[in-house]
Structures are given as C-alpha cells and as structure tokens.
Design an enzyme around this catalytic site. Structure first.
Site, mmCIF file in Angstrom:
data_model
loop_
_atom_site.group_PDB
_atom_site.id
_atom_site.type_symbol
_atom_site.label_atom_id
_atom_site.label_comp_id
_atom_site.label_asym_id
_atom_site.label_seq_id
_atom_site.Cartn_x
_atom_site.Cartn_y
_atom_site.Cartn_z
ATOM 1 N N ASN A 23 0.958 -1.218 -0.164
ATOM 2 C CA ASN A 23 -0.150 0.004 0.003
ATOM 3 C C ASN A 23 0.974 1.186 0.091
ATOM 4 O O ASN A 23 1.267 1.519 0.923
ATOM 5 C CB ASN A 23 -0.970 0.107 1.351
ATOM 6 C CG ASN A 23 -1.971 1.345 1.350
ATOM 7 O OD1 ASN A 23 -1.672 1.990 0.244
ATOM 8 N ND2 ASN A 23 -2.381 1.398 2.388
ATOM 9 N N TRP A 24 1.098 1.894 -1.152
ATOM 10 C CA TRP A 24 1.933 2.899 -1.218
ATOM 11 C C TRP A 24 1.326 4.405 -0.713
ATOM 12 O O TRP A 24 2.178 5.262 -0.703
ATOM 13 C CB TRP A 24 2.307 3.303 -2.759
ATOM 14 C CG TRP A 24 3.427 2.175 -3.297
ATOM 15 C CD1 TRP A 24 4.048 1.184 -2.650
ATOM 16 C CD2 TRP A 24 3.832 2.126 -4.615
ATOM 17 N NE1 TRP A 24 4.760 0.575 -3.470
ATOM 18 C CE2 TRP A 24 4.615 1.126 -4.604
ATOM 19 C CE3 TRP A 24 3.444 3.069 -5.866
ATOM 20 C CZ2 TRP A 24 5.482 0.797 -5.893
ATOM 21 C CZ3 TRP A 24 4.164 2.728 -7.014
ATOM 22 C CH2 TRP A 24 5.095 1.638 -7.133
ATOM 23 N N LYS A 25 0.108 4.099 -0.372
ATOM 24 C CA LYS A 25 -0.405 5.353 0.338
ATOM 25 C C LYS A 25 -0.040 6.657 -0.669
ATOM 26 O O LYS A 25 -0.142 6.289 -1.914
ATOM 27 C CB LYS A 25 0.079 5.859 1.575
ATOM 28 C CG LYS A 25 -0.343 4.345 2.356
ATOM 29 C CD LYS A 25 0.140 4.584 3.957
ATOM 30 C CE LYS A 25 -0.153 3.176 4.504
ATOM 31 N NZ LYS A 25 -0.027 3.302 6.109
ATOM 32 N N HIS A 49 -9.616 1.311 5.006
ATOM 33 C CA HIS A 49 -8.065 1.474 5.397
ATOM 34 C C HIS A 49 -8.251 2.533 6.675
ATOM 35 O O HIS A 49 -9.166 3.396 6.645
ATOM 36 C CB HIS A 49 -7.168 2.032 4.484
ATOM 37 C CG HIS A 49 -5.747 2.086 5.078
ATOM 38 N ND1 HIS A 49 -5.424 3.172 5.843
ATOM 39 C CD2 HIS A 49 -4.712 1.153 5.057
ATOM 40 C CE1 HIS A 49 -4.156 2.782 6.134
ATOM 41 N NE2 HIS A 49 -3.730 1.682 5.860
ATOM 42 N N GLU A 60 -6.911 4.950 7.606
ATOM 43 C CA GLU A 60 -6.459 6.674 7.191
ATOM 44 C C GLU A 60 -7.752 6.847 6.678
ATOM 45 O O GLU A 60 -8.134 7.982 6.637
ATOM 46 C CB GLU A 60 -5.193 6.613 6.561
ATOM 47 C CG GLU A 60 -4.094 6.339 7.261
ATOM 48 C CD GLU A 60 -2.841 5.748 6.757
ATOM 49 O OE1 GLU A 60 -2.789 5.814 5.281
ATOM 50 O OE2 GLU A 60 -1.895 5.286 7.388
ATOM 51 N N GLU A 77 -5.437 -4.489 10.608
ATOM 52 C CA GLU A 77 -4.365 -3.499 10.796
ATOM 53 C C GLU A 77 -4.542 -2.645 12.031
ATOM 54 O O GLU A 77 -5.521 -1.817 11.988
ATOM 55 C CB GLU A 77 -4.276 -2.551 9.561
ATOM 56 C CG GLU A 77 -3.929 -3.145 8.392
ATOM 57 C CD GLU A 77 -3.483 -2.184 7.286
ATOM 58 O OE1 GLU A 77 -2.352 -2.371 6.907
ATOM 59 O OE2 GLU A 77 -3.979 -1.062 7.116
ATOM 60 N N GLY A 85 2.571 2.567 10.939
ATOM 61 C CA GLY A 85 3.558 3.451 10.921
ATOM 62 C C GLY A 85 4.087 4.142 11.975
ATOM 63 O O GLY A 85 4.696 5.130 12.072
ATOM 64 N N SER A 110 3.524 -1.816 10.648
ATOM 65 C CA SER A 110 4.770 -2.093 10.692
ATOM 66 C C SER A 110 5.640 -3.248 10.437
ATOM 67 O O SER A 110 6.421 -3.570 11.315
ATOM 68 C CB SER A 110 5.047 -1.266 12.306
ATOM 69 O OG SER A 110 4.758 -0.034 12.255
ATOM 70 N N GLY A 137 2.863 -1.160 4.328
ATOM 71 C CA GLY A 137 2.957 0.401 4.112
ATOM 72 C C GLY A 137 4.304 0.759 3.814
ATOM 73 O O GLY A 137 4.974 0.561 2.748
ATOM 74 N N GLY A 138 4.913 1.432 4.735
ATOM 75 C CA GLY A 138 6.357 2.148 4.487
ATOM 76 C C GLY A 138 7.332 1.044 3.942
ATOM 77 O O GLY A 138 7.897 1.645 3.056
HETATM 78 P P1 13P Z 1 2.932 0.614 7.783
HETATM 79 O O1 13P Z 1 3.378 -0.696 7.190
HETATM 80 O O2 13P Z 1 3.835 1.792 7.393
HETATM 81 O O3 13P Z 1 2.863 0.247 9.305
HETATM 82 O O4 13P Z 1 1.500 0.799 7.088
HETATM 83 C C1 13P Z 1 0.668 -0.303 7.377
HETATM 84 C C2 13P Z 1 -0.513 -0.019 6.394
HETATM 85 O O5 13P Z 1 -1.319 0.950 6.755
HETATM 86 C C3 13P Z 1 -0.692 -0.810 5.325
HETATM 87 O O6 13P Z 1 -2.073 -0.556 4.823
#
Ligand code: 13P
Length: 248
Positions: free
Chosen positions: A9-11, A94, A96, A164, A170, A209, A230-231
């Site tokens: 998930n590149w956001k 998600h 966010e 999640e 994050g 994470s 994510g990251g």
């Molecule tokens: P991180 O891996 O950066 O914690 O993000 C997880 C995420 O929100 C994937 O959708």
C-alpha cells in the site's frame, strides 16, 4: 491450502520516475514469485502501474474507491473506472480513510459492494485503535467493521480481510505474532459463522509496521495468510524481503 498474499500500500507516495525504478528493481530481483503479490498505488499512477507490471503476475490495486456508481461527484473515481483500466483489487476501509476522511462502516460496505459488482476483489481493512484495545474492545470493533461488509458481500468475493491495528500503522510498533494470530483466528471465526467452510479459503492479512525482519514470524502463524505493507513497501527490496517471509 489458502493463498498467501502480500500487498503493497503505497499510500500518497510515488512519482512516474520513482514507480518505474521500483518496478524495474522489483522485477530484476524477484525471480519466481513465492506468493500472490499486488501493489496498491494512487489513482493517477494506476495506468502506469498496470502497463509496467503487465505479464509479470503482479496485480495492481487501488487504495480506495467511490461509494457512488457514476455522475456528478467531483473528484470521485468509480469501481467501473478501475475495472476499465485493469485494476483487479482495491483496499476499502483503511484506517486512514476511516479516521481522516470519515469513511464509516456503511461507506466501506458500499465501496466493497461496488467493487464486487465490477469483478474487483475488495481487501477489507479492519482494526482497533490503542484506546479501543486498552478498553478490551478489539473484538467488538473488528466484528462491527467486518459485519457491515459481510451484510453486502459474501466471503468468496473478498480479495482478503486485512487486520491492521491502528496503533501499529506507521508507528514501528508491530503486533506480536501471538496478538495477530489471536485476532486473525477471531476474524476467521466471524467469517465461518456467516459463511461456513468458505471462511477457510479467505485470506486474512496482517498490516502494521511489517518489515523483512518481523514478517516471517508473523506469517508463520496459522491464520495469518500474508501482509498489507505500508512504509516498507516503498523500497522494492524490502517489500520483496517481506514476501519471502513465507515459510509455511
Ligand atoms: P505501515 O506498514 O507503514 O505501518 O503501514 C501499514 C498500512 O497501513 C498498510 O495499509
């Protein structure tokens, strides 16, 4: 055996140049993929990503979708449009989107329903905040979030459920493998109560994470079928390292 999946998930990250370099590096390093692999990217880069990844076996997904079908909804992108450009899966719910854009359970369920109607597999994200965990509400929150979607979409139409925990996204704080397994098993129980044996086929992914150094331990748990990353997915080699974490 259930399918194992890792999804990036590149956001709100990327650029045409950075995406091209990421794909080049990933394809050069990946060899034969050891599990189903997908990259979710911002809307504007989806055509570029479907072109770059054509024939690679790596799927391209969206990060969200409109609750509406079509019409005067400025700025929205419909499920039909995503299907039109070759997108095969999409995240919904998600945290966010839920917390920063106010998408509630009903909106998430509608998004999932729209996607399924066009043949796109929704990846339904659920998870509790730290306050909810501390108040012993984790299962109740996950149940509420999941139920809303399951009222509209049968388990066999889901791309996956992604657990999640909001406190792990994050933050560098990962759920322990045991914490993840506990909630994944609960999610499977919820799916089974509604859909019986089909629940055994639904992939349940962990996100929060996740890194190459902790993925293998989490993915080794019985009800953890992969990850939503994510990251660490912004670096092709780290995302690849996470995908290689399957030892089952
Ligand atoms: P991180 O891996 O950066 O914690 O993000 C997880 C995420 O929100 C994937 O959708």
């Amino acid at each position: 055996m259930r399918e194992q999946i890792v999804i990036a998930n590149w956001k709100m990250n990327g650029s045409t140049e950075a995406n091209r370099l990421w794909v080049e590096k990933f394809l050069a390093l990946c060899g034969d993929l050891t599990c189903r692999t997908a990259v979710c990217a911002p809307f504007v880069y989806l055509p570029q990503m479907t072109a770059l990844l054509k024939g690679s076996g790596i799927e391209v997904g969206a990060e969200t979708v409109s609750t509406r079908a079509e019409g005067a909804f400025t700025g929205e992108v419909s499920a039909t449009m995503l299907a039109d450009i070759g997108v095969t899966l999409a995240l919904v719910g998600h945290s966010e989107r839920r917390t920063l854009w106010g998408e509630d359970d009903e909106a998430v369920a509608l998004q999932a329903e729209r996607l399924v109607a066009t043949g796109i597999k929704p990846v339904v994200c659920v998870g509790e905040t730290l306050e909810e965990r501390q108040a012993n509400q984790t299962e109740a929150v996950v149940l509420r979030q999941l139920r809303a979607v399951l009222e509209r979409v049968p388990a066999d139409k889901l791309g996956a459920v992604a657990y999640e925990p909001v406190w792990a996204i994050g933050t560098g704080k990962t759920a322990s493998a045991e914490q993840a397994q506990e909630i994944h098993a609960y999610i499977r129980q919820v799916l089974a109560a509604k859909f019986g044996a089909a629940a055994q086929e639904t992939a349940i992914l962990y996100g929060g994470s996740c890194k190459p150094s902790n993925a293998a331990e989490i993915f080794a748990k019985e009800d953890v079928d992969g990850g939503l990353i994510g990251g660490a997915a912004l670096k092709a080699e780290d995302f690849l390292g996470i995908g290689k974490g399957f030892a089952k």
